[in-house]
Enzyme design. Structure first.
Site, mmCIF file in Angstrom:
data_model
loop_
_atom_site.group_PDB
_atom_site.id
_atom_site.type_symbol
_atom_site.label_atom_id
_atom_site.label_comp_id
_atom_site.label_asym_id
_atom_site.label_seq_id
_atom_site.Cartn_x
_atom_site.Cartn_y
_atom_site.Cartn_z
ATOM 1 N N ALA A 39 0.835 -1.201 0.000
ATOM 2 C CA ALA A 39 0.000 0.000 0.000
ATOM 3 C C ALA A 39 0.873 1.255 0.000
ATOM 4 O O ALA A 39 0.600 2.227 -0.723
ATOM 5 C CB ALA A 39 -0.916 0.008 1.213
ATOM 6 N N GLU A 40 1.963 1.211 0.789
ATOM 7 C CA GLU A 40 2.863 2.368 0.811
ATOM 8 C C GLU A 40 3.519 2.554 -0.553
ATOM 9 O O GLU A 40 3.681 3.677 -1.033
ATOM 10 C CB GLU A 40 3.949 2.172 1.878
ATOM 11 C CG GLU A 40 3.455 2.389 3.295
ATOM 12 C CD GLU A 40 4.493 1.939 4.305
ATOM 13 O OE1 GLU A 40 5.055 2.820 4.991
ATOM 14 O OE2 GLU A 40 4.761 0.722 4.403
ATOM 15 N N ASP A 42 2.324 1.662 -3.426
ATOM 16 C CA ASP A 42 1.321 2.169 -4.367
ATOM 17 C C ASP A 42 1.078 3.670 -4.180
ATOM 18 O O ASP A 42 0.910 4.407 -5.145
ATOM 19 C CB ASP A 42 -0.001 1.415 -4.210
ATOM 20 C CG ASP A 42 0.135 -0.019 -4.680
ATOM 21 O OD1 ASP A 42 1.126 -0.320 -5.395
ATOM 22 O OD2 ASP A 42 -0.727 -0.850 -4.323
ATOM 23 N N LYS A 125 20.224 -24.763 -13.110
ATOM 24 C CA LYS A 125 19.820 -24.617 -14.512
ATOM 25 C C LYS A 125 18.341 -24.261 -14.492
ATOM 26 O O LYS A 125 17.484 -25.087 -14.175
ATOM 27 C CB LYS A 125 20.051 -25.893 -15.312
ATOM 28 C CG LYS A 125 19.689 -25.693 -16.789
ATOM 29 C CD LYS A 125 20.242 -26.796 -17.656
ATOM 30 C CE LYS A 125 20.248 -26.407 -19.124
ATOM 31 N NZ LYS A 125 18.933 -26.188 -19.697
ATOM 32 N N LYS A 331 21.836 -32.739 -15.466
ATOM 33 C CA LYS A 331 20.379 -32.804 -15.314
ATOM 34 C C LYS A 331 19.985 -33.623 -14.092
ATOM 35 O O LYS A 331 20.657 -34.590 -13.742
ATOM 36 C CB LYS A 331 19.766 -33.449 -16.565
ATOM 37 C CG LYS A 331 19.921 -32.619 -17.829
ATOM 38 C CD LYS A 331 19.053 -31.377 -17.745
ATOM 39 C CE LYS A 331 19.008 -30.596 -19.036
ATOM 40 N NZ LYS A 331 18.128 -31.121 -20.048
ATOM 41 N N CYS A 425 -20.210 -46.629 -25.307
ATOM 42 C CA CYS A 425 -19.721 -45.261 -25.140
ATOM 43 C C CYS A 425 -20.356 -44.659 -23.881
ATOM 44 O O CYS A 425 -21.584 -44.676 -23.734
ATOM 45 C CB CYS A 425 -20.085 -44.423 -26.360
ATOM 46 S SG CYS A 425 -19.746 -42.668 -26.120
ATOM 47 N N CYS A 428 -22.990 -41.840 -25.041
ATOM 48 C CA CYS A 428 -24.201 -42.027 -25.838
ATOM 49 C C CYS A 428 -24.649 -43.491 -25.875
ATOM 50 O O CYS A 428 -25.591 -43.833 -26.589
ATOM 51 C CB CYS A 428 -23.997 -41.511 -27.262
ATOM 52 S SG CYS A 428 -22.826 -42.478 -28.211
ATOM 53 N N CYS A 448 -22.556 -38.560 -31.544
ATOM 54 C CA CYS A 448 -22.228 -38.666 -30.110
ATOM 55 C C CYS A 448 -21.926 -37.268 -29.563
ATOM 56 O O CYS A 448 -21.093 -36.541 -30.108
ATOM 57 C CB CYS A 448 -21.021 -39.578 -29.933
ATOM 58 S SG CYS A 448 -20.386 -39.574 -28.257
HETATM 59 S S1 IVH Z 1 25.024 -20.834 -19.380
HETATM 60 C C1 IVH Z 1 27.917 -20.848 -22.593
HETATM 61 N N1 IVH Z 1 23.717 -21.113 -17.117
HETATM 62 O O1 IVH Z 1 20.266 -23.395 -20.779
HETATM 63 C C2 IVH Z 1 26.841 -21.305 -21.699
HETATM 64 N N2 IVH Z 1 22.534 -21.469 -19.148
HETATM 65 O O2 IVH Z 1 21.401 -25.296 -22.683
HETATM 66 C C3 IVH Z 1 25.554 -20.644 -21.994
HETATM 67 N N3 IVH Z 1 20.182 -22.031 -18.848
HETATM 68 O O3 IVH Z 1 20.191 -21.279 -23.546
HETATM 69 C C4 IVH Z 1 24.480 -20.883 -21.044
HETATM 70 N N4 IVH Z 1 20.165 -21.930 -16.654
HETATM 71 O O4 IVH Z 1 18.769 -20.627 -21.567
HETATM 72 C C5 IVH Z 1 23.649 -21.170 -18.465
HETATM 73 N N5 IVH Z 1 22.652 -21.299 -15.056
HETATM 74 C C6 IVH Z 1 22.599 -21.345 -16.386
HETATM 75 C C7 IVH Z 1 21.414 -21.657 -17.069
HETATM 76 C C8 IVH Z 1 21.424 -21.718 -18.463
HETATM 77 C C9 IVH Z 1 19.435 -22.148 -17.743
HETATM 78 C C10 IVH Z 1 19.691 -22.255 -20.227
HETATM 79 C C11 IVH Z 1 20.013 -21.133 -21.157
HETATM 80 C C12 IVH Z 1 20.704 -21.742 -22.336
HETATM 81 C C13 IVH Z 1 20.438 -23.192 -22.163
HETATM 82 C C14 IVH Z 1 21.642 -23.953 -22.641
#
Ligand code: IVH
Length: 684
Positions: A39-40, A42, A125, A331, A425, A428, A448
Site C-alpha cells: 500500500a505504501e 502504491d 539450470k 540434469k 460409449c 451415448c 455422439c
Molecule cells: S550458461 C555458454 N547457465 O540453458 C553457456 N545457461 O542449454 C551458456 N540455462 O540457452 C548458457 N540456466 O537458456 C547457463 N545457469 C545457467 C542456465 C542456463 C538455464 C539455459 C540457457 C541456455 C540453455 C543452454
C-alpha cells in the site's frame, strides 16, 4: 530561461521518488526483503504518476511508471546477437558429471596446462526462457530472445515490464558503453498454478509448464499483457562487455565467479546457492545437494550448470559446434511422486477414441499439482497391471503430460479393483468398436455428444481456427443451451442469444461473436486441420493445403491422389478419403462455406520453396531456439519432409537437447546428424 521554483521542486521530488521506488523494487524482486508495504509503495507510485503528469518533460526513462508504456506491437523485429548465445551439453548422472571433470583435465593436460584440481562454479539450470539484455551507458536499451543463438527477437517492450530487471544499473557511476547481461526469464511455480487456474476458469487453454507460460508471456504483442504476468529474471552470465564497462564495474575481473558477483551488485538476481567448488568429488556433492533442494525452490530447475571458473582455462578449452567445452548442464532425474489412483474415467475424443484417464489423489510433482494423467488405452492399463485404489508412482518431466509409471504392488490391501473397459460409449451408450490390431476403442456414433463437444473445441483451438474465448467451458455452455448443434452453427451465433447464458455479459458476448466471425478467413491448412479428420494433424493440414490450394480441390481428393503426395502415408490417405467420402463431411464443409467461411489459399514462398525438396528430416531432443512445430513448419515450407522414425532414407537427424534413441539410430545407420545451429544455417 530560469526554471520556476515549482519546476525545480517537482524535479527534485520526482528524482527522489524514482530512486526510492526503484530501491523498493530491487529489495522486493531481487533481495526478497521488502522494506515497505504494498500500500505504501502504491501511494508513492501514484504520487510519482501525478507529478509526472504535471511535468511531462521530467519523466525519467528509468521511472517505474515507464515499465509499461508502449503501444501493442505489430510483430517482433529480429536482433543479431553480437556474441552467439550458446547451448550446453548434458550430463545425465553423477558418472557423466565426474567424466566431465576427467575430460576437462585430459584436454588441459594435452595442452600442457594441467593445474591441480579444477575450480568450477555451480548454479541452478533454470527452466525458463533465455534472454539477452543490452545496457547502454547503464540504461536498459534492448531485450532479445535467444532465437537460434545468432538471431533472436526484439522483446524490449515486454522485458521492461519485468520488475526483477533493472531499467538502470545500480551503481554510483553507471558503467559507460555496452554491457550485455544474459539470463533466464521464468515463472514461479505458485504463480504458474494461479495463472493456469485463472485461465481454466475463463475457458482458456492452460500452459503445459512454467517454461511455456514464460515464453508465451514474453511473446505477447501487447506489453500490457506481459505486464500482467508475474515474470522473474535470474542472470547466469555476461555477453558483450565493452572495455569501458570492464574498468568501472569490475566485470572484466577474473575468475568467472567475480564477474557474476559484479552482475549481482549491479542489481540482478543470480542463482541461489551460487558457489565455487574444487574437483570431481565436490562437484558430485554439490549436484546431490542441489537435487535435494529442488522441490523447495519457488521456481522450476532441471539441473545444475557447472562452469570452469578460471577464464584462461576456459579460453584454452574453447568450444564445440554450439557449446563450450568448459561448461556442462548436469540434469536431475525426472520428478516423481507417489499417490493413489482413485478412479479411471473414460474420455471420448473428437474422433470417438475412448481414452482412459487416471483420477489421482492430487499430488505435487516437481512443484506442480497433478490430479489427472492419461492412461492412453486399455492395453496400457493391463500392461502396467493397474488396479483402481492402487498406490502409484507418477512422473512428470519437461513438457510431458504426467504419466502413471507403475503401481506399488507391495502396498495393496486387497480392496483394489480391476477396471473394466466399457463396451458402450459412456456418453451415448453406442457399442464401441475396436478394430483388429488397434489399441484404441472408438464410439462409432457420428452424433455422439462428446465427439461433437471435442470437435468444437478442436475446431476453435489456437492452431486450428484460433477462436479466442471458445474453449472447453464455453463449448459446454453452447451445447447445453442448444445454441449450437454442429460446427456451422457457430457462425450464426448472435450477441443477444449469448448474453442470455450464465455469466455472459454484453461485452464478452460481443467479443466471442467477433472472434468467431474473425476466423472466417483463416488459411486453408488451419481449416483442414480444424475439421478434425483422424490422422490429420497441423503438419498434414499444411501438406494437404499446399497440395490443393483451394477448398474445392480439397473436397475432390481421392485416395489414389492422396497416395501420390510424398508426405502422406497410406493410413492418412485412407482416413482422409473416408472422411471426404461421407456425405455428412461434404455437406458439413459446404455448410461452413455457405456461412461465409472462406479459407485463404496457402501462399508458397517461391524463393524458399524447394530448397529442401527431396530431403527428409527426423527431429529429436528439445530445440532451444524454436519449437518443434516451428522447425517442422520451416522444413515443410522449403519443400522438405519430416518423419518420425529414422531409416536409411533419412537425409538428416536434427538433434536438440537431450536427444532420444533416434540419435543412436542415426549413428548406427550412418545418417548425418545436425546440431541446432547447423540446422538453422541450413534453413538460412
Ligand atoms: S550458461 C555458454 N547457465 O540453458 C553457456 N545457461 O542449454 C551458456 N540455462 O540457452 C548458457 N540456466 O537458456 C547457463 N545457469 C545457467 C542456465 C542456463 C538455464 C539455459 C540457457 C541456455 C540453455 C543452454
Amino acid at each position: 530561461m530560469t526554471k520556476s521554483k515549482q519546476e525545480r521542486d517537482g524535479a527534485t521530488r520526482i528524482g527522489e521518488l524514482v530512486d526510492e521506488l526503484n530501491e523498493h523494487c530491487y529489495r522486493y524482486y531481487v533481495l526478497s526483503q521488502p522494506a515497505i508495504s504494498d500500500a505504501e509503495y502504491d501511494a508513492r507510485f501514484r504520487e510519482l504518476q501525478l507529478l509526472e503528469a504535471q511535468h511531462p518533460g521530467l519523466v525519467r526513462p528509468d521511472s517505474p511508471t515507464q515499465r509499461v508504456g508502449a503501444k501493442p506491437l505489430e510483430g517482433f523485429a529480429t536482433v543479431q546477437h553480437r556474441m552467439p548465445m550458446l547451448s550446453l551439453d548434458n550430463a545425465m548422472n553423477e558418472e557423466e558429471l565426474a567424466e566431465f571433470d576427467q575430460q576437462v583435465r585430459r584436454l588441459l593436460a594435452k595442452d600442457g596446462a594441467l593445474p591441480g584440481e579444477i575450480e568450477y562454479t555451480v548454479e541452478f539450470k533454470f527452466d525458463g526462457v533465455a534472454i539477452s539484455l543490452i545496457y547502454q551507458d547503464g540504461m536498459l536499451a534492448q531485450g532479445a530472445t535467444r532465437g537460434d543463438g545468432t538471431t533472436g527477437e526484439d522483446v524490449t517492450a515486454n522485458v521492461r515490464t519485468i520488475k526483477a530487471i533493472p531499467l538502470k544499473l545500480r551503481a554510483a557511476s553507471p558503467p559507460q558503453g555496452v554491457l550485455e547481461v544474459r539470463g533466464e526469464v521464468l515463472f514461479r511455480k505458485r504463480e504458474f498454478e494461479a495463472l493456469n487456474e485463472e485461465r481454466q476458469s475463463r475457458g482458456e487453454e492452460t500452459f503445459a509448464n512454467p517454461r511455456n507460460a514464460a515464453s508465451g508471456s514474453l511473446r505477447q504483442l501487447d506489453p500490457q499483457e506481459t505486464a500482467k504476468r508475474p515474470l522473474w529474471f535470474f542472470s547466469y552470465g555476461v555477453g558483450v562487455v565493452e572495455s569501458a564497462t570492464k574498468g568501472i564495474s569490475g566485470l572484466g575481473r577474473r575468475p568467472l565467479d567475480q564477474a557474476m558477483r559484479a552482475v549481482e551488485s549491479l542489481g540482478f538476481s543470480i542463482s541461489p546457492g551460487y558457489r565455487v567448488v574444487k574437483g570431481a568429488a565436490q562437484l558430485v556433492e554439490a549436484y546431490r545437494e542441489a537435487e535435494a533442494q529442488r522441490d523447495s525452490l519457488p521456481f522450476e530447475v532441471d539441473g545444475i550448470v557447472i562452469k570452469v571458473n578460471d577464464v584462461d582455462l576456459q579460453e584454452r578449452l574453447g568450444f564445440r559446434q554450439r557449446s563450450p567445452r568448459w561448461a556442462i548442464a548436469a540434469k536431475f532425474k525426472p520428478v516423481e511422486a507417489v499417490t493413489s489412483l482413485e478412479d479411471i474415467l473414460i474420455q471420448v475424443g473428437r474422433t470417438g477414441a475412448l481414452t482412459p484417464v487416471a483420477v489421482l489423489k492430487p499430488v505435487r510433482v516437481g512443484g506442480v499439482m497433478v490430479s489427472r494423467a492419461t492412461l492412453h488405452n486399455q492395453d496400457e492399463i493391463e500392461r502396467k497391471g493397474l488396479l483402481i485404489g492402487d498406490t502409484v508412482v507418477v512422473r512428470r518431466q519437461g513438457d510431458v503430460i504426467p504419466a502413471v509409471v507403475a503401481a506399488i504392488t507391495a502396498s495393496r490391501s486387497g480392496r483394489e479393483r480391476r477396471f473394466v473397459f466399457p463396451s458402450k460409449c459412456p456418453e451415448c451408450s453406442t457399442p464401441v468398436q475396436r478394430e483388429e490390431g488397434e489399441a484404441v476403442a472408438r464410439c462409432p456414433n457420428g452424433h455422439c455428444p462428446a465427439k461433437l463437444h471435442n470437435r468444437l473445441v478442436h475446431f476453435a483451438a489456437r492452431d486450428a481456427m484460433d477462436i479466442e474465448g471458445l474453449g472447453d467451458k464455453m463449448v459446454g455452455l453452447l451445447l447445453e443451451h442448444s445454441l449450437v448443434k454442429d460446427l456451422p452453427d457457430l457462425y450464426s451465433l448472435k450477441v443477444e442469444a449469448l448474453q442470455e447464458l450464465p455469466r455472459m455479459g454484453e461485452l464478452s458476448s460481443r467479443n466471442l461473436v467477433e472472434s468467431i466471425q474473425g476466423s472466417k478467413e483463416r488459411p486453408l491448412d488451419r481449416f483442414v486441420f480444424a475439421l478434425g479428420i483422424r490422422h490429420v494433424g497441423s503438419k498434414t493440414g499444411q501438406v494437404l493445403a499446399r497440395h490443393c490450394q483451394t477448398v474445392e480441390r480439397f473436397l475432390q481428393l481421392s485416395e489414389e491422389e492422396l497416395l501420390l503426395i510424398p508426405e502422406i502415408g497410406p493410413e492418412t490417405a485412407r482416413s482422409v478419403a473416408e472422411f471426404l467420402g461421407e456425405s455428412y463431411s461434404q455437406s458439413l464443409v459446404q455448410s461452413l462455406l455457405a456461412h461465409g467461411v472462406a479459407p485463404a489459399p496457402v501462399i508458397v514462398d517461391a524463393s524458399r520453396d524447394g530448397a529442401l525438396a527431396g530431403q527428409s528430416f527426423v527431429l529429436t531432443g528439445t530445440l532451444s531456439g524454436m519449437s518443434r512445430k516451428e522447425a517442422e513448419e520451416m522444413i515443410l515450407d522449403r519443400g522438405g519432409k519430416v518423419s518420425s522414425s529414422v531409416s536409411k532414407k533419412t537425409s538428416y537427424v536434427v538433434a536438440g537437447e537431450s536427444p532420444g534413441s533416434k540419435l543412436d539410430a542415426a549413428k548406427k545407420l550412418g545418417v548425418p546428424v545436425l546440431s541446432e545451429d547447423e540446422f538453422s544455417a541450413l534453413l538460412r
